[in-house]
Design a protein around this motif. Structure first.
Motif, PDB file in Angstrom:
ATOM      1  N   HIS A 154      -3.630  -3.088 -14.022  1.00  0.00           N
ATOM      2  CA  HIS A 154      -2.903  -2.021 -13.348  1.00  0.00           C
ATOM      3  C   HIS A 154      -3.688  -1.618 -12.113  1.00  0.00           C
ATOM      4  O   HIS A 154      -4.919  -1.665 -12.103  1.00  0.00           O
ATOM      5  CB  HIS A 154      -2.732  -0.806 -14.261  1.00  0.00           C
ATOM      6  N   TYR A 155      -2.955  -1.197 -11.103  1.00  0.00           N
ATOM      7  CA  TYR A 155      -3.577  -0.845  -9.830  1.00  0.00           C
ATOM      8  C   TYR A 155      -3.039   0.491  -9.345  1.00  0.00           C
ATOM      9  O   TYR A 155      -1.883   0.833  -9.586  1.00  0.00           O
ATOM     10  CB  TYR A 155      -3.283  -1.925  -8.783  1.00  0.00           C
ATOM     11  N   GLU A 156      -3.917   1.208  -8.663  1.00  0.00           N
ATOM     12  CA  GLU A 156      -3.487   2.447  -8.024  1.00  0.00           C
ATOM     13  C   GLU A 156      -4.207   2.591  -6.693  1.00  0.00           C
ATOM     14  O   GLU A 156      -5.282   2.041  -6.481  1.00  0.00           O
ATOM     15  CB  GLU A 156      -3.693   3.667  -8.921  1.00  0.00           C
ATOM     16  N   VAL A 157      -3.589   3.348  -5.821  1.00  0.00           N
ATOM     17  CA  VAL A 157      -4.109   3.515  -4.471  1.00  0.00           C
ATOM     18  C   VAL A 157      -5.182   4.599  -4.455  1.00  0.00           C
ATOM     19  O   VAL A 157      -5.137   5.545  -5.240  1.00  0.00           O
ATOM     20  CB  VAL A 157      -2.940   3.845  -3.504  1.00  0.00           C
ATOM     21  N   ASN A 158      -6.173   4.418  -3.601  1.00  0.00           N
ATOM     22  CA  ASN A 158      -7.165   5.453  -3.341  1.00  0.00           C
ATOM     23  C   ASN A 158      -6.480   6.476  -2.437  1.00  0.00           C
ATOM     24  O   ASN A 158      -6.052   6.144  -1.333  1.00  0.00           O
ATOM     25  CB  ASN A 158      -8.388   4.841  -2.652  1.00  0.00           C
ATOM     26  N   LEU A 159      -6.384   7.711  -2.889  1.00  0.00           N
ATOM     27  CA  LEU A 159      -5.631   8.731  -2.154  1.00  0.00           C
ATOM     28  C   LEU A 159      -6.425   9.420  -1.039  1.00  0.00           C
ATOM     29  O   LEU A 159      -5.884  10.245  -0.324  1.00  0.00           O
ATOM     30  CB  LEU A 159      -5.098   9.784  -3.138  1.00  0.00           C
ATOM     31  N   GLU A 178      -7.567   0.249  -6.296  1.00  0.00           N
ATOM     32  CA  GLU A 178      -8.509  -0.117  -7.346  1.00  0.00           C
ATOM     33  C   GLU A 178      -7.784  -0.515  -8.618  1.00  0.00           C
ATOM     34  O   GLU A 178      -6.681  -0.030  -8.890  1.00  0.00           O
ATOM     35  CB  GLU A 178      -9.508   1.002  -7.612  1.00  0.00           C
ATOM     36  N   LYS A 179      -8.428  -1.423  -9.331  1.00  0.00           N
ATOM     37  CA  LYS A 179      -7.896  -1.864 -10.622  1.00  0.00           C
ATOM     38  C   LYS A 179      -8.336  -0.843 -11.650  1.00  0.00           C
ATOM     39  O   LYS A 179      -9.494  -0.425 -11.653  1.00  0.00           O
ATOM     40  CB  LYS A 179      -8.449  -3.244 -10.966  1.00  0.00           C
ATOM     41  N   ILE A 180      -7.409  -0.451 -12.509  1.00  0.00           N
ATOM     42  CA  ILE A 180      -7.769   0.512 -13.544  1.00  0.00           C
ATOM     43  C   ILE A 180      -7.433  -0.059 -14.911  1.00  0.00           C
ATOM     44  O   ILE A 180      -6.545  -0.896 -15.052  1.00  0.00           O
ATOM     45  CB  ILE A 180      -7.071   1.876 -13.340  1.00  0.00           C
ATOM     46  N   TYR A 204       0.836  -1.199   0.000  1.00  0.00           N
ATOM     47  CA  TYR A 204       0.000   0.000   0.000  1.00  0.00           C
ATOM     48  C   TYR A 204       0.877   1.257   0.000  1.00  0.00           C
ATOM     49  O   TYR A 204       0.657   2.178  -0.797  1.00  0.00           O
ATOM     50  CB  TYR A 204      -0.936   0.013   1.214  1.00  0.00           C
ATOM     51  N   GLY A 205       1.851   1.291   0.882  1.00  0.00           N
ATOM     52  CA  GLY A 205       2.736   2.453   0.962  1.00  0.00           C
ATOM     53  C   GLY A 205       3.507   2.681  -0.328  1.00  0.00           C
ATOM     54  O   GLY A 205       3.682   3.822  -0.767  1.00  0.00           O
ATOM     55  N   THR A 206       3.946   1.607  -0.946  1.00  0.00           N
ATOM     56  CA  THR A 206       4.683   1.725  -2.201  1.00  0.00           C
ATOM     57  C   THR A 206       3.785   2.303  -3.291  1.00  0.00           C
ATOM     58  O   THR A 206       4.184   3.218  -4.023  1.00  0.00           O
ATOM     59  CB  THR A 206       5.229   0.340  -2.638  1.00  0.00           C
ATOM     60  N   LYS A 217       2.207   6.731 -11.059  1.00  0.00           N
ATOM     61  CA  LYS A 217       1.502   5.997 -12.105  1.00  0.00           C
ATOM     62  C   LYS A 217       0.976   4.703 -11.496  1.00  0.00           C
ATOM     63  O   LYS A 217       1.395   4.292 -10.424  1.00  0.00           O
ATOM     64  CB  LYS A 217       2.446   5.680 -13.271  1.00  0.00           C
ATOM     65  N   SER A 218       0.052   4.081 -12.217  1.00  0.00           N
ATOM     66  CA  SER A 218      -0.439   2.784 -11.764  1.00  0.00           C
ATOM     67  C   SER A 218       0.668   1.749 -11.939  1.00  0.00           C
ATOM     68  O   SER A 218       1.636   1.979 -12.662  1.00  0.00           O
ATOM     69  CB  SER A 218      -1.677   2.389 -12.570  1.00  0.00           C
TER      70      SER A 218
END
Length: 182
Positions: free
Chosen positions: A88-93, A77-79, A37-39, A45-46
């Motif tokens: 690809h995944y990115e964190v909910n900010l 979330e998967k984008i 999560y931290g990374t 970018k995702s």
């Protein structure tokens, strides 16, 4: 950016990543999932599972498990990314929403399990209380247990309302996201 400035940036980010991972452990999230999560938090970018595994020196399987956990908690979330077949995944900010989701999922699940156990025990004790074969001492102990369980059920009703106030964001009426600078 020169090498010294890059080291300062990386060290600052690593400190936050490690701290977040340790704190997420309080909520039953493994250290490796917290590090993931931290990374993701500090990426511009995702990332794919392969990229995450490479960044953390962990297997794709570990990354998949961690991402699934974070997705279940709505923290990642998967984008869709044009031109690639890999996920690809990115964190909910939104840190507030991340806490709400994490808190709500974990506490509601634990509460429901506890309420189920309390209600089952309460039903058994009320049936036992009807027995005419109880000694006075045992009847007192049963009645004390019933009162304590009923008190516990009252607590879990309150906790459910507290969780509801987080999920509805009503909590922010009482504890604003940011104190005003008055």
């Amino acid at each position: 950016m020169d090498t010294n400035q890059e080291r300062i940036l990386e060290k600052a980010q690593e400190r936050v990543i490690e701290t977040l991972a340790r704190n997420m452990d309080l909520y039953g999230i493994t250290m490796s999932t917290g590090l993931l999560y931290g990374t993701l938090l500090f990426q511009d970018k995702s990332m794919t599972l392969d990229e995450m595994g490479e960044a953390l020196g962990m297997s794709k399987t570990s990354m998949s498990t961690g991402v699934r956990t974070l997705m279940d908690l709505n923290m990642v979330e998967k984008i869709w990314k044009k031109g690639t077949r890999k996920d690809h995944y990115e964190v909910n900010l939104d840190w507030y929403q991340n806490f709400i989701d994490l808190f709500s999922v974990k506490w509601r699940h634990a509460s429901e399990q506890n309420v189920h156990s309390l209600k089952k025990s309460l039903q058994e004790l009320r049936a036992l209380q009807q027995s005419e074969e109880l000694t006075d001492e045992l009847r007192e102990r049963v009645e004390l247990s019933i009162r304590r369980i009923e008190n516990g059920l009252d607590y879990y009703l309150w906790l459910s309302r507290l969780i509801d106030s987080f999920e509805s964001h009503e909590i922010f009426q009482f504890v604003p996201k940011k104190e005003s600078d008055s």
